[in-house]
Enzyme design. Sequence first.
Site, PDB file in Angstrom:
ATOM      1  N   ASP A   1       3.856   2.776  -4.008  1.00 35.48           N
ATOM      2  CA  ASP A   1       2.647   3.511  -5.021  1.00 35.48           C
ATOM      3  C   ASP A   1       2.684   2.641  -6.057  1.00 35.48           C
ATOM      4  OD1 ASP A   1       1.537   5.015  -6.833  1.00 35.48           O
ATOM      5  OD2 ASP A   1       2.445   7.017  -6.143  1.00 35.48           O
TER       6      ASP A   1
ATOM      7  N   TYR B   1     -13.058   6.837 -13.554  1.00 35.78           N
ATOM      8  CA  TYR B   1     -13.173   5.459 -12.744  1.00 35.78           C
ATOM      9  C   TYR B   1     -13.721   4.349 -13.617  1.00 35.78           C
ATOM     10  CZ  TYR B   1     -14.111   2.511  -8.637  1.00 35.78           C
ATOM     11  OH  TYR B   1     -14.202   1.527  -8.024  1.00 35.78           O
TER      12      TYR B   1
ATOM     13  N   LYS C   1     -11.927   0.857 -14.614  1.00 38.83           N
ATOM     14  CA  LYS C   1     -12.525  -0.691 -14.388  1.00 38.83           C
ATOM     15  C   LYS C   1     -12.716  -1.286 -15.565  1.00 38.83           C
ATOM     16  CE  LYS C   1     -11.777   0.004  -9.810  1.00 38.83           C
ATOM     17  NZ  LYS C   1     -10.753  -0.824  -9.119  1.00 38.83           N
TER      18      LYS C   1
ATOM     19  N   ASP D   1       1.039  -1.157   0.019  1.00 37.44           N
ATOM     20  CA  ASP D   1       0.164   0.120  -0.126  1.00 37.44           C
ATOM     21  C   ASP D   1       0.808   1.066  -0.104  1.00 37.44           C
ATOM     22  OD1 ASP D   1      -3.265   0.200   0.962  1.00 37.44           O
ATOM     23  OD2 ASP D   1      -2.088   2.134   1.015  1.00 37.44           O
TER      24      ASP D   1
HETATM   25  N1  LIG Z   1     -15.893  -0.244  -1.882  1.00 37.07           N
HETATM   26  C1  LIG Z   1     -16.474  -0.229  -3.103  1.00 37.07           C
HETATM   27  O1  LIG Z   1     -17.847   0.122  -3.053  1.00 37.07           O
HETATM   28  C2  LIG Z   1     -15.867  -0.925  -4.366  1.00 37.07           C
HETATM   29  C3  LIG Z   1     -16.809  -1.395  -5.040  1.00 37.07           C
HETATM   30  C4  LIG Z   1     -16.243  -1.573  -6.671  1.00 37.07           C
HETATM   31  C5  LIG Z   1     -14.962  -1.857  -6.670  1.00 37.07           C
HETATM   32  N2  LIG Z   1     -14.141  -1.472  -5.486  1.00 37.07           N
HETATM   33  C6  LIG Z   1     -12.495  -1.448  -5.682  1.00 37.07           C
HETATM   34  O2  LIG Z   1     -12.097  -2.157  -4.872  1.00 37.07           O
HETATM   35  C7  LIG Z   1     -10.555  -1.843  -4.773  1.00 37.07           C
HETATM   36  C8  LIG Z   1     -10.439  -1.570  -2.987  1.00 37.07           C
HETATM   37  O3  LIG Z   1     -11.438  -0.629  -2.782  1.00 37.07           O
HETATM   38  P1  LIG Z   1     -11.760  -0.281  -1.281  1.00 37.07           P
HETATM   39  O4  LIG Z   1     -13.196   0.017  -1.430  1.00 37.07           O
HETATM   40  O5  LIG Z   1     -11.031  -1.310  -0.299  1.00 37.07           O
HETATM   41  O6  LIG Z   1     -10.940   1.313  -1.023  1.00 37.07           O
HETATM   42  P2  LIG Z   1     -10.245   1.644   0.286  1.00 37.07           P
HETATM   43  O7  LIG Z   1     -10.166   3.254  -0.299  1.00 37.07           O
HETATM   44  O8  LIG Z   1     -10.670   1.283   1.468  1.00 37.07           O
HETATM   45  O9  LIG Z   1      -8.822   0.902  -0.075  1.00 37.07           O
HETATM   46  C9  LIG Z   1      -7.897   1.173  -1.092  1.00 37.07           C
HETATM   47  C10 LIG Z   1      -6.480   1.005  -0.698  1.00 37.07           C
HETATM   48  O10 LIG Z   1      -5.602   1.368  -1.813  1.00 37.07           O
HETATM   49  C11 LIG Z   1      -4.503   2.063  -1.299  1.00 37.07           C
HETATM   50  N3  LIG Z   1      -3.988   2.881  -2.587  1.00 37.07           N
HETATM   51  C12 LIG Z   1      -4.732   3.946  -3.099  1.00 37.07           C
HETATM   52  N4  LIG Z   1      -3.879   4.184  -4.118  1.00 37.07           N
HETATM   53  C13 LIG Z   1      -2.539   3.709  -4.222  1.00 37.07           C
HETATM   54  C14 LIG Z   1      -1.437   3.485  -4.813  1.00 37.07           C
HETATM   55  N5  LIG Z   1      -1.138   4.351  -5.796  1.00 37.07           N
HETATM   56  N6  LIG Z   1      -0.589   2.649  -4.580  1.00 37.07           N
HETATM   57  C15 LIG Z   1      -0.669   1.615  -3.388  1.00 37.07           C
HETATM   58  N7  LIG Z   1      -1.842   1.655  -2.858  1.00 37.07           N
HETATM   59  C16 LIG Z   1      -2.728   2.562  -3.122  1.00 37.07           C
HETATM   60  C17 LIG Z   1      -5.115   3.072  -0.289  1.00 37.07           C
HETATM   61  O11 LIG Z   1      -4.021   3.658   0.482  1.00 37.07           O
HETATM   62  C18 LIG Z   1      -6.152   1.927   0.451  1.00 37.07           C
HETATM   63  O12 LIG Z   1      -5.343   1.296   1.423  1.00 37.07           O
HETATM   64  C19 LIG Z   1     -10.534  -0.587  -5.254  1.00 37.07           C
HETATM   65  O13 LIG Z   1      -9.870  -0.646  -6.602  1.00 37.07           O
HETATM   66  C20 LIG Z   1     -11.746  -0.185  -5.787  1.00 37.07           C
HETATM   67  O14 LIG Z   1     -12.048   0.631  -6.923  1.00 37.07           O
HETATM   68  C21 LIG Z   1     -14.629  -1.087  -4.409  1.00 37.07           C
END
Ligand SMILES: NC(=O)c1ccc[n+]([C@@H]2O[C@H](COP(=O)([O-])OP(=O)(O)OC[C@H]3O[C@@H](n4cnc5c(N)ncnc54)[C@H](O)[C@@H]3O)[C@@H](O)[C@H]2O)c1
Length: 252
Positions: free
Chosen positions: A66, A159, A163, A39
Amino acid sequence: MSFLTLKDRVAIVTGAAQGIGYATAKMMVENGMKVALVDMNAAKVEASAGELNDLGGAEAFPVACDVSGMEPVEKMVKAVADHFGQIDVVMNGAGILSAEEVWEIKRADWDKILGVNLSGAFFVAQTAIPWLKKSKHPRIINLASVAGRMGGVGNSMSYAASKGGMLAITRGMARHLGPFRITVNAVCPGPTRTPIMDAYTEEQFADLKSRNVLGRIGESADIAAGICYFASEEACYTTGATLDINGGFWMG
Ligand SMILES: NC(=O)c1ccc[n+]([C@@H]2O[C@H](COP(=O)([O-])OP(=O)(O)OC[C@H]3O[C@@H](n4cnc5c(N)ncnc54)[C@H](O)[C@@H]3O)[C@@H](O)[C@H]2O)c1
Protein backbone atom coordinates in the site's frame (compact mmCIF):
# COMPACT_ATOMS: atom_id res chain seq x y z
CA MET A 1 17.13 -2.58 -33.53
CA SER A 2 14.79 -0.82 -31.15
CA PHE A 3 14.72 2.98 -31.16
CA LEU A 4 14.47 3.11 -27.34
CA THR A 5 17.01 1.47 -25.04
CA LEU A 6 15.06 -0.27 -22.28
CA LYS A 7 16.70 -3.69 -22.13
CA ASP A 8 18.01 -4.82 -18.72
CA ARG A 9 16.75 -1.69 -16.98
CA VAL A 10 14.92 -2.24 -13.67
CA ALA A 11 11.64 -0.48 -12.92
CA ILE A 12 9.27 -0.16 -10.02
CA VAL A 13 5.76 0.31 -11.43
CA THR A 14 3.09 1.06 -8.82
CA GLY A 15 -0.57 0.38 -9.51
CA ALA A 16 0.59 -2.43 -11.80
CA ALA A 17 -2.08 -5.05 -11.09
CA GLN A 18 -4.34 -3.61 -13.82
CA GLY A 19 -5.08 -0.67 -16.08
CA ILE A 20 -2.33 1.74 -17.16
CA GLY A 21 0.21 0.39 -14.65
CA TYR A 22 -0.23 -3.14 -15.99
CA ALA A 23 -0.03 -2.00 -19.63
CA THR A 24 3.19 -0.14 -18.78
CA ALA A 25 4.72 -3.15 -17.02
CA LYS A 26 3.76 -5.33 -20.00
CA MET A 27 5.35 -2.97 -22.55
CA MET A 28 8.49 -2.76 -20.39
CA VAL A 29 8.80 -6.54 -20.01
CA GLU A 30 8.20 -7.04 -23.74
CA ASN A 31 11.13 -4.66 -24.33
CA GLY A 32 13.49 -6.50 -22.01
CA MET A 33 13.07 -4.57 -18.77
CA LYS A 34 12.92 -6.24 -15.37
CA VAL A 35 9.83 -4.92 -13.62
CA ALA A 36 8.60 -4.95 -10.02
CA LEU A 37 4.81 -4.87 -10.25
CA VAL A 38 3.66 -3.10 -7.08
CA ASP A 39 0.03 -2.96 -5.98
CA MET A 40 -2.09 -3.15 -2.83
CA ASN A 41 -4.21 -5.86 -4.48
CA ALA A 42 -1.91 -8.78 -3.56
CA ALA A 43 -3.79 -11.55 -5.39
CA LYS A 44 -4.22 -9.56 -8.58
CA VAL A 45 -0.63 -8.30 -8.75
CA GLU A 46 0.61 -11.87 -8.29
CA ALA A 47 -1.61 -13.02 -11.16
CA SER A 48 -0.62 -10.08 -13.38
CA ALA A 49 3.09 -10.72 -12.85
CA GLY A 50 2.45 -14.40 -13.64
CA GLU A 51 0.87 -13.41 -16.97
CA LEU A 52 3.90 -11.28 -17.85
CA ASN A 53 6.37 -14.01 -16.88
CA ASP A 54 4.45 -16.39 -19.17
CA LEU A 55 5.30 -14.08 -22.09
CA GLY A 56 8.88 -15.32 -21.78
CA GLY A 57 10.52 -11.86 -21.93
CA ALA A 58 12.33 -10.27 -19.01
CA GLU A 59 11.26 -10.86 -15.42
CA ALA A 60 8.17 -9.55 -13.66
CA PHE A 61 8.37 -9.53 -9.85
CA PRO A 62 5.15 -8.95 -7.87
CA VAL A 63 5.23 -6.97 -4.61
CA ALA A 64 2.10 -6.34 -2.53
CA CYS A 65 2.31 -2.84 -1.02
CA ASP A 66 0.00 0.00 0.00
CA VAL A 67 1.90 3.06 -1.22
CA SER A 68 0.12 5.34 1.27
CA GLY A 69 2.10 3.87 4.21
CA MET A 70 5.75 4.61 4.93
CA GLU A 71 6.64 1.20 6.36
CA PRO A 72 5.21 -0.80 3.42
CA VAL A 73 6.96 1.54 0.97
CA GLU A 74 10.34 1.11 2.68
CA LYS A 75 9.89 -2.69 2.72
CA MET A 76 8.82 -2.71 -0.94
CA VAL A 77 11.82 -0.68 -2.17
CA LYS A 78 14.18 -2.91 -0.17
CA ALA A 79 12.54 -6.06 -1.56
CA VAL A 80 12.95 -4.79 -5.15
CA ALA A 81 16.56 -3.74 -4.59
CA ASP A 82 17.39 -7.07 -2.92
CA HIS A 83 15.74 -8.98 -5.77
CA PHE A 84 17.12 -7.14 -8.80
CA GLY A 85 20.25 -5.49 -7.30
CA GLN A 86 19.46 -2.12 -8.89
CA ILE A 87 16.61 0.36 -9.50
CA ASP A 88 16.70 2.58 -12.61
CA VAL A 89 13.09 3.70 -12.98
CA VAL A 90 10.26 4.57 -10.60
CA MET A 91 6.84 4.90 -12.26
CA ASN A 92 4.19 6.18 -9.88
CA GLY A 93 0.92 4.81 -11.25
CA ALA A 94 -1.05 3.81 -8.14
CA GLY A 95 -4.10 6.01 -7.89
CA ILE A 96 -7.69 6.22 -6.73
CA LEU A 97 -10.52 8.33 -8.12
CA SER A 98 -13.39 10.12 -6.42
CA ALA A 99 -16.30 12.14 -7.74
CA GLU A 100 -17.91 14.10 -4.88
CA GLU A 101 -19.18 17.62 -5.32
CA VAL A 102 -17.10 20.38 -3.69
CA TRP A 103 -19.63 20.78 -0.87
CA GLU A 104 -19.82 17.02 -0.17
CA ILE A 105 -16.14 16.13 0.31
CA LYS A 106 -15.35 14.72 3.74
CA ARG A 107 -11.99 15.45 5.34
CA ALA A 108 -11.17 11.73 5.68
CA ASP A 109 -11.87 11.12 1.96
CA TRP A 110 -9.75 14.15 0.98
CA ASP A 111 -6.86 12.84 3.11
CA LYS A 112 -7.20 9.35 1.60
CA ILE A 113 -7.00 10.58 -2.01
CA LEU A 114 -4.04 12.85 -1.29
CA GLY A 115 -2.40 10.09 0.78
CA VAL A 116 -2.39 7.58 -2.08
CA ASN A 117 -2.10 9.72 -5.22
CA LEU A 118 0.28 12.45 -4.08
CA SER A 119 2.03 11.47 -0.84
CA GLY A 120 2.35 7.86 -2.02
CA ALA A 121 4.03 8.96 -5.24
CA PHE A 122 6.38 11.35 -3.48
CA PHE A 123 7.53 8.89 -0.82
CA VAL A 124 7.96 5.94 -3.20
CA ALA A 125 10.25 8.14 -5.30
CA GLN A 126 12.04 9.58 -2.27
CA THR A 127 12.69 6.12 -0.79
CA ALA A 128 14.22 4.93 -4.07
CA ILE A 129 16.60 7.93 -4.43
CA PRO A 130 19.68 6.17 -2.97
CA TRP A 131 19.26 3.45 -5.63
CA LEU A 132 18.47 5.90 -8.43
CA LYS A 133 21.67 7.80 -7.63
CA LYS A 134 23.64 4.64 -8.44
CA SER A 135 21.87 4.12 -11.80
CA LYS A 136 23.49 5.23 -15.07
CA HIS A 137 20.15 6.49 -16.44
CA PRO A 138 17.82 7.16 -13.49
CA ARG A 139 14.18 8.13 -14.08
CA ILE A 140 11.13 9.10 -12.03
CA ILE A 141 7.81 9.20 -13.90
CA ASN A 142 4.61 10.46 -12.30
CA LEU A 143 1.26 9.45 -13.74
CA ALA A 144 -0.76 12.63 -13.23
CA SER A 145 -3.97 13.48 -15.13
CA VAL A 146 -5.65 16.00 -17.35
CA ALA A 147 -7.66 16.65 -14.16
CA GLY A 148 -4.52 18.22 -12.68
CA ARG A 149 -4.36 20.59 -15.67
CA MET A 150 -8.06 21.47 -15.77
CA GLY A 151 -9.03 21.40 -12.09
CA GLY A 152 -11.01 18.19 -12.47
CA VAL A 153 -13.04 16.62 -15.27
CA GLY A 154 -16.21 15.42 -13.54
CA ASN A 155 -14.11 14.23 -10.62
CA SER A 156 -13.63 15.71 -7.17
CA MET A 157 -11.37 18.54 -6.06
CA SER A 158 -9.37 16.08 -3.97
CA TYR A 159 -8.47 14.11 -7.12
CA ALA A 160 -7.69 17.29 -9.08
CA ALA A 161 -5.57 18.59 -6.18
CA SER A 162 -3.63 15.33 -5.97
CA LYS A 163 -2.88 15.40 -9.71
CA GLY A 164 -2.06 19.13 -9.76
CA GLY A 165 0.25 18.42 -6.82
CA MET A 166 1.95 15.69 -8.84
CA LEU A 167 2.72 18.20 -11.57
CA ALA A 168 4.24 20.52 -8.96
CA ILE A 169 6.42 17.84 -7.35
CA THR A 170 7.50 16.67 -10.82
CA ARG A 171 9.05 20.07 -11.53
CA GLY A 172 10.38 20.54 -7.98
CA MET A 173 11.99 17.11 -7.84
CA ALA A 174 13.40 17.59 -11.35
CA ARG A 175 15.14 20.74 -10.12
CA HIS A 176 16.50 19.15 -6.93
CA LEU A 177 17.49 15.80 -8.46
CA GLY A 178 18.99 17.16 -11.69
CA PRO A 179 22.48 17.37 -10.13
CA PHE A 180 22.28 13.57 -9.69
CA ARG A 181 21.17 13.12 -13.37
CA ILE A 182 17.81 11.80 -12.14
CA THR A 183 15.15 12.99 -14.58
CA VAL A 184 11.61 13.53 -13.29
CA ASN A 185 8.71 13.81 -15.73
CA ALA A 186 4.92 13.52 -15.71
CA VAL A 187 2.45 11.91 -18.07
CA CYS A 188 -1.06 13.36 -18.10
CA PRO A 189 -3.62 10.95 -19.54
CA GLY A 190 -7.05 12.08 -20.58
CA PRO A 191 -9.99 9.69 -20.10
CA THR A 192 -8.65 6.18 -20.65
CA ARG A 193 -10.66 2.97 -20.63
CA THR A 194 -9.49 1.08 -17.51
CA PRO A 195 -11.25 -0.36 -14.43
CA ILE A 196 -10.95 3.06 -12.69
CA MET A 197 -13.66 4.27 -15.14
CA ASP A 198 -16.03 1.35 -14.39
CA ALA A 199 -18.52 3.66 -12.69
CA TYR A 200 -18.86 5.83 -15.83
CA THR A 201 -22.03 5.33 -17.89
CA GLU A 202 -21.98 5.00 -21.69
CA GLU A 203 -23.57 8.49 -21.83
CA GLN A 204 -20.61 9.88 -19.85
CA PHE A 205 -18.18 8.10 -22.20
CA ALA A 206 -20.03 9.55 -25.20
CA ASP A 207 -19.74 13.04 -23.70
CA LEU A 208 -15.99 12.58 -23.09
CA LYS A 209 -15.52 11.30 -26.66
CA SER A 210 -17.38 14.29 -28.10
CA ARG A 211 -14.89 16.63 -26.38
CA ASN A 212 -11.89 14.78 -27.84
CA VAL A 213 -10.56 15.82 -31.27
CA LEU A 214 -9.55 12.24 -32.15
CA GLY A 215 -13.05 11.00 -31.35
CA ARG A 216 -12.19 8.10 -29.09
CA ILE A 217 -11.38 7.23 -25.49
CA GLY A 218 -7.73 6.41 -24.77
CA GLU A 219 -6.42 2.89 -24.29
CA SER A 220 -3.87 1.93 -21.61
CA ALA A 221 -1.24 1.15 -24.27
CA ASP A 222 -1.52 4.75 -25.60
CA ILE A 223 -0.37 5.97 -22.19
CA ALA A 224 2.22 3.22 -21.63
CA ALA A 225 4.04 4.25 -24.83
CA GLY A 226 4.68 7.75 -23.44
CA ILE A 227 5.79 6.35 -20.10
CA CYS A 228 8.23 3.96 -21.81
CA TYR A 229 9.77 6.88 -23.70
CA PHE A 230 10.50 8.67 -20.40
CA ALA A 231 11.87 5.40 -18.96
CA SER A 232 14.32 4.92 -21.83
CA GLU A 233 18.00 5.83 -21.83
CA GLU A 234 17.35 8.16 -24.78
CA ALA A 235 15.09 10.47 -22.71
CA CYS A 236 18.19 11.75 -20.88
CA TYR A 237 17.73 15.45 -21.77
CA THR A 238 14.07 15.78 -20.78
CA THR A 239 13.23 16.66 -17.19
CA GLY A 240 10.47 18.59 -15.43
CA ALA A 241 8.29 17.96 -18.50
CA THR A 242 4.66 16.96 -18.80
CA LEU A 243 3.48 14.82 -21.71
CA ASP A 244 -0.26 15.19 -22.43
CA ILE A 245 -1.72 12.01 -23.92
CA ASN A 246 -5.41 12.77 -24.29
CA GLY A 247 -6.46 12.81 -27.95
CA GLY A 248 -6.61 16.59 -27.87
CA PHE A 249 -9.10 16.62 -24.97
CA TRP A 250 -7.10 19.49 -23.48
CA MET A 251 -4.69 21.71 -25.38
CA GLY A 252 -3.88 24.32 -22.78
N1 LIG B 1 -8.07 5.82 -16.58
C1 LIG B 1 -8.10 7.14 -16.73
O1 LIG B 1 -8.97 7.69 -17.40
C2 LIG B 1 -7.02 7.99 -16.12
C3 LIG B 1 -6.91 9.31 -16.56
C4 LIG B 1 -5.93 10.13 -15.99
C5 LIG B 1 -5.10 9.63 -15.02
N2 LIG B 1 -5.23 8.34 -14.60
C6 LIG B 1 -4.31 7.90 -13.55
O2 LIG B 1 -3.58 6.78 -13.98
C7 LIG B 1 -3.27 5.94 -12.84
C8 LIG B 1 -3.71 4.53 -13.15
O3 LIG B 1 -5.11 4.55 -13.36
P1 LIG B 1 -5.91 3.37 -14.04
O4 LIG B 1 -6.91 4.00 -14.89
O5 LIG B 1 -5.00 2.36 -14.58
O6 LIG B 1 -6.68 2.83 -12.73
P2 LIG B 1 -6.95 1.36 -12.18
O7 LIG B 1 -7.95 1.50 -11.10
O8 LIG B 1 -7.25 0.44 -13.30
O9 LIG B 1 -5.53 0.94 -11.56
C9 LIG B 1 -5.03 1.54 -10.41
C10 LIG B 1 -4.26 0.51 -9.61
O10 LIG B 1 -3.72 1.17 -8.46
C11 LIG B 1 -3.85 0.29 -7.36
N3 LIG B 1 -3.85 1.04 -6.10
C12 LIG B 1 -4.83 1.86 -5.63
N4 LIG B 1 -4.50 2.33 -4.42
C13 LIG B 1 -3.28 1.82 -4.12
C14 LIG B 1 -2.42 1.92 -3.00
N5 LIG B 1 -2.74 2.65 -1.92
N6 LIG B 1 -1.23 1.26 -3.03
C15 LIG B 1 -0.91 0.48 -4.09
N7 LIG B 1 -1.70 0.33 -5.18
C16 LIG B 1 -2.88 0.98 -5.19
C17 LIG B 1 -5.15 -0.43 -7.60
O11 LIG B 1 -5.24 -1.65 -6.84
C18 LIG B 1 -5.12 -0.65 -9.11
O12 LIG B 1 -4.55 -1.89 -9.45
C19 LIG B 1 -3.99 6.57 -11.65
O13 LIG B 1 -3.07 7.35 -10.92
C20 LIG B 1 -5.04 7.45 -12.30
O14 LIG B 1 -5.37 8.52 -11.47
C21 LIG B 1 -6.16 7.51 -15.14
